[in-house]
Each structure stands twice: as structure tokens, then as C-alpha cells.
Design a protein around this motif. Structure first.
Motif, PDB file in Angstrom:
ATOM      1  N   UNK A 122     147.870  51.759  -6.938  1.00 50.45           N
ATOM      2  CA  UNK A 122     148.456  51.063  -8.079  1.00 50.45           C
ATOM      3  C   UNK A 122     147.594  49.924  -8.607  1.00 50.45           C
ATOM      4  N   UNK A 123     146.568  49.518  -7.851  1.00 49.44           N
ATOM      5  CA  UNK A 123     145.676  48.457  -8.344  1.00 49.44           C
ATOM      6  C   UNK A 123     144.964  48.878  -9.625  1.00 49.44           C
ATOM      7  N   UNK A 124     144.655  50.174  -9.728  1.00 44.76           N
ATOM      8  CA  UNK A 124     143.968  50.687 -10.903  1.00 44.76           C
ATOM      9  C   UNK A 124     144.998  51.202 -11.897  1.00 44.76           C
ATOM     10  N   UNK A 125     145.275  50.400 -12.920  1.00 40.35           N
ATOM     11  CA  UNK A 125     146.365  50.742 -13.837  1.00 40.35           C
ATOM     12  C   UNK A 125     145.872  51.064 -15.236  1.00 40.35           C
ATOM     13  N   UNK A 126     144.672  51.625 -15.337  1.00 37.12           N
ATOM     14  CA  UNK A 126     144.221  52.105 -16.631  1.00 37.12           C
ATOM     15  C   UNK A 126     142.875  51.564 -17.051  1.00 37.12           C
ATOM     16  N   UNK A 127     142.515  51.897 -18.273  1.00 39.21           N
ATOM     17  CA  UNK A 127     141.256  51.484 -18.877  1.00 39.21           C
ATOM     18  C   UNK A 127     141.559  50.438 -19.958  1.00 39.21           C
ATOM     19  N   UNK A 128     140.527  49.692 -20.391  1.00 40.14           N
ATOM     20  CA  UNK A 128     139.158  49.654 -19.861  1.00 40.14           C
ATOM     21  C   UNK A 128     139.045  48.725 -18.658  1.00 40.14           C
ATOM     22  N   UNK A 129     137.981  48.905 -17.892  1.00 38.34           N
ATOM     23  CA  UNK A 129     137.666  47.963 -16.822  1.00 38.34           C
ATOM     24  C   UNK A 129     136.157  47.810 -16.736  1.00 38.34           C
ATOM     25  N   UNK A 130     135.733  46.717 -16.130  1.00 41.19           N
ATOM     26  CA  UNK A 130     134.314  46.507 -15.871  1.00 41.19           C
ATOM     27  C   UNK A 130     133.976  47.056 -14.488  1.00 41.19           C
ATOM     28  N   UNK A 131     132.798  47.610 -14.352  1.00 35.04           N
ATOM     29  CA  UNK A 131     132.347  48.021 -13.034  1.00 35.04           C
ATOM     30  C   UNK A 131     131.008  47.368 -12.736  1.00 35.04           C
TER      31      UNK A 131
END
Length: 369
Positions: A122-131
């Protein structure tokens, strides 16, 4: 099933679309390359050829599966060492042809970037994100808008941070434990003894003293440029005096390496905020992301937002999935398998492959640069 052999790890994993990792086999080659001071291409290729059948067999056994249970086969198409990439590609093609399975070639850095979707729930809840992709071959900040749409915001102009860690460790005479790399050994060397609470630039009591490792952040006004070659040169210069405190130099090196990461990452966060891009998170992946000191430093840093906007949270994959593995390759291929978007058996590896181009059709001959 996914196969990975882009550098010196022979990897096979079996993963499903529900994020279940049935097996994740990694056979490392650290010991056989140590005498060369880096990855020896022909030695790596031979080791992959020897290890790949065993890794495939082990992955199937650990998953309690046979090839009829496998719906498709993914492999790392690039970037990487051309001959090494060919080992997993050829194995994937042979298995797929023999068992009438579809294949998909995956961008290695896409696998690293999307790993938290597989591992962090659940920590990843969609875009956008930085990597923040940091490894032996890459130092990169990218804006991830979807599984296939990337914008590179910063990259190295010389060597990658992981390469710098390896070089510094060898210069300092740090010997890795069996099955571990030089980067892990240098981190452990920095953490041993009485380092708690002691600034890295100060000499340890009872040990030789040395002048602080003087190294400013390179290109501070060029947020798109990382540079680590000068830092390894600074270590080399500091070691000309054989009475210096090597552990102090190691800590100073690590501090300087991470300071540059944090500085350029803060610039990227601010740029996104100025452009109105609402970042969901910062994903830190790649082999150097397994460094626990870096994880602590990133969590504790007071990143400065724009116009009062809070900085995004940090997400780290499990340390064992930060280094090269095939589970990340399987997951990065999943959206294409579900859409029946397969590659032809004539697909070739790409030793160089622009991350921003993966959304387009990118067939072509093997790149040898």
C-alpha cells in the motif's frame, strides 16, 4: 518466469500478477571476479552459461512448478554487458520456443524503478513518483509517470556511485566477505568500531590522524549532473600518506558520496514542485539502496519543499531486492503479459538502451557501445 544476467549475477524468478514471489534465485560471481578488480566480461559470460541451467532448475523446484505451469518468460534485454545479456536472452528464447511460451524483453532500470510496486504494498499508491536509481552502473533520478513513461532528471557524467564505492574500497584495502561485494564491505568498514555519533572527518582516538577529505559537491548549479570520479581520486590522494586513518577516510568518502545524492535529489524534488507535478513518493532502488546508512540519512534529511509544500516520503525495497534480481524483471514485464503485448523471438539485446524510449517500439540490432 524471468531471467536476468546483465552483469555478474545469474538470476531466475517466478512471480504472478498478484505480487506473489514463488521463487527468486540469485547466483553471485563476486569471488571469481575479485582477482580482476571488477567484472571480467568473458569470465562473467562463462559463469552465466554454467549457472543459468541450475538457476532455472532451482527456481522451478522452489516454486514447486514445471514449465507447463509457466505462462510466459521475461528476460533483461538491456542495458548491460552485451555478452552477459545474451545468456538470459538465449535461455529465454530456447525455453519459450520449446514450450510454446511468449517472451518479453525488459529494461533493467525499469525493473529497479517498479520493484516497490511488487514489494511495498500500500505504500505505492500510484503515479507519478521519483526514482533514485543507484548501482554499480547507474546514478540516476527519473520521474516515473507510468510503467513505461520515464523522464530522466539527472544522470552521472562519469562513473556511477556504486562503481565509486567499489574503487574506494579497493584503494582502502577493504576485503569483502564471501558472497558480498566491495560496496557492502565499505559500508561495514565505516560502521565498525566507535563510529556512533562521531563525525567522519575526525580521527578516531588512538589512531593516526589525517587531513579531512576535502571534496565539495561537483557541479552544484547543474542539478542534472552527478559526478563521482573526482571523489575516488580524492581518496587516492589522501592515501599517499601511509599514516592516515583509513576508516576516517572511508567515512568521509561515504558522507561526501551521499551528500551529493541528497543535494541533487532535493533539486529534483523542488523542480517537480515548481512544475506542479504532485510526487507520490521517492523510490530508492538499485544495489547502493541496500546501504543502511544511506537509508537513515535520507529519512533524517530535512528536504526543502517549494512554497511550503512538504517533501514526499521515501520508499525502499527490501535490501535483498535492491541488488540485481529477476523478480523485478518479472514484475516489470507483467503489464505487457496481461495485455498480450509480446516480443518476437527475433528480439535482440541492447547493451545501451535509453530509459525514456521504452514506451516506444525499440527493436534493433545488438548495441556494442
Amino acid at each position: 518466469m524471468a531471467l536476468e544476467s546483465s552483469a555478474d549475477d545469474t538470476c531466475v524468478a517466478i512471480v504472478d500478477h498478484k505480487k506473489h514471489i514463488f521463487s527468486n534465485v540469485v547466483i553471485k560471481q563476486h569471488a571469481i571476479h575479485r582477482q580482476y578488480g571488477g567484472i571480467h566480461p568473458s569470465v562473467a559470460i562463462r559463469a552465466h552459461q554454467e549457472n543459468m541451467p541450475h538457476a532455472i532448475r532451482k527456481a522451478l523446484c522452489e516454486a514447486n512448478m514445471k514449465m507447463p505451469n509457466i505462462d510466459g518468460i521475461a528476460f533483461t534485454r538491456g542495458p548491460g554487458m552485451g555478452g552477459c545479456l545474451s545468456v538470459s536472452m538465449n535461455a529465454a528464447k530456447a525455453l519459450a520456443a520449446a514450450h510454446e511460451k511468449p517472451i518479453i524483453g525488459v529494461h533493467h532500470m525499469q525493473g529497479h524503478a517498479l520493484t516497490p510496486q511488487l514489494t511495498n504494498g500500500d505504500e505505492m499508491d500510484g503515479y507519478p513518483f521519483l526514482t533514485l536509481l543507484i548501482s554499480g552502473g547507474h546514478t540516476m533520478i527519473a520521474l516515473v509517470r507510468s510503467a513505461t513513461v520515464f523522464k530522466i532528471m539527472a544522470s552521472t557524467v562519469d562513473i556511477a556511485i556504486g562503481n565509486a564505492f567499489d574503487k574506494a574500497a579497493r584503494l582502502l584495502g577493504v576485503v569483502p566477505d564471501p558472497g558480498k561485494g566491495y560496496g557492502h564491505a565499505l559500508e561495514a568498514f565505516c560502521r565498525t568500531g566507535d563510529e556512533a555519533g562521531e563525525p567522519a572527518h575526525l580521527p578516531t582516538a588512538g589512531r593516526p590522524t589525517f587531513a579531512p577529505l576535502s571534496y565539495s559537491i561537483p557541479n552544484p548549479h547543474q542539478p542534472s549532473q552527478f559526478s563521482y570520479a573526482g571523489l575516488t581520486s580524492a581518496v587516492q590522494r589522501a592515501l599517499r600518506d601511509d599514516t592516515v586513518d583509513k576508516q576516517g577516510i572511508a567515512r568521509a568518502f561515504q558522507n561526501a558520496a551521499f551528500a551529493q545524492l541528497i543535494h541533487k535529489l532535493n533539486n529534483a524534488i523542488q523542480e517537480c514542485q515548481r512544475d506542479g507535478v504532485s510526487i507520490q513518493a521517492v523510490v530508492v532502488s538499485g544495489g547502493v539502496a541496500s546501504n543502511l546508512t544511506l537509508r537513515q540519512r535520507l529519512r533524517e534529511t530535512a528536504f526543502v519543499g517549494v512554497n511550503g509544500k512538504p517533501p514526499p516520503r521515501f520508499i525502499f525495497p527490501p535490501p535483498e531486492l535492491c541488488t540485481d534480481n529477476a523478480a523485478m524483471i518479472a514484475w516489470a514485464s507483467m503489464h505487457r503479459f496481461l495485455q498480450h503485448d509480446f516480443d518476437d523471438y527475433s528480439i535482440q539485446p541492447l547493451a545501451t538502451w535509453d530509459l525514456e524510449s521504452i514506451g516506444a517500439q525499440n527493436e534493433g540490432a545488438l548495441s556494442t557501445t
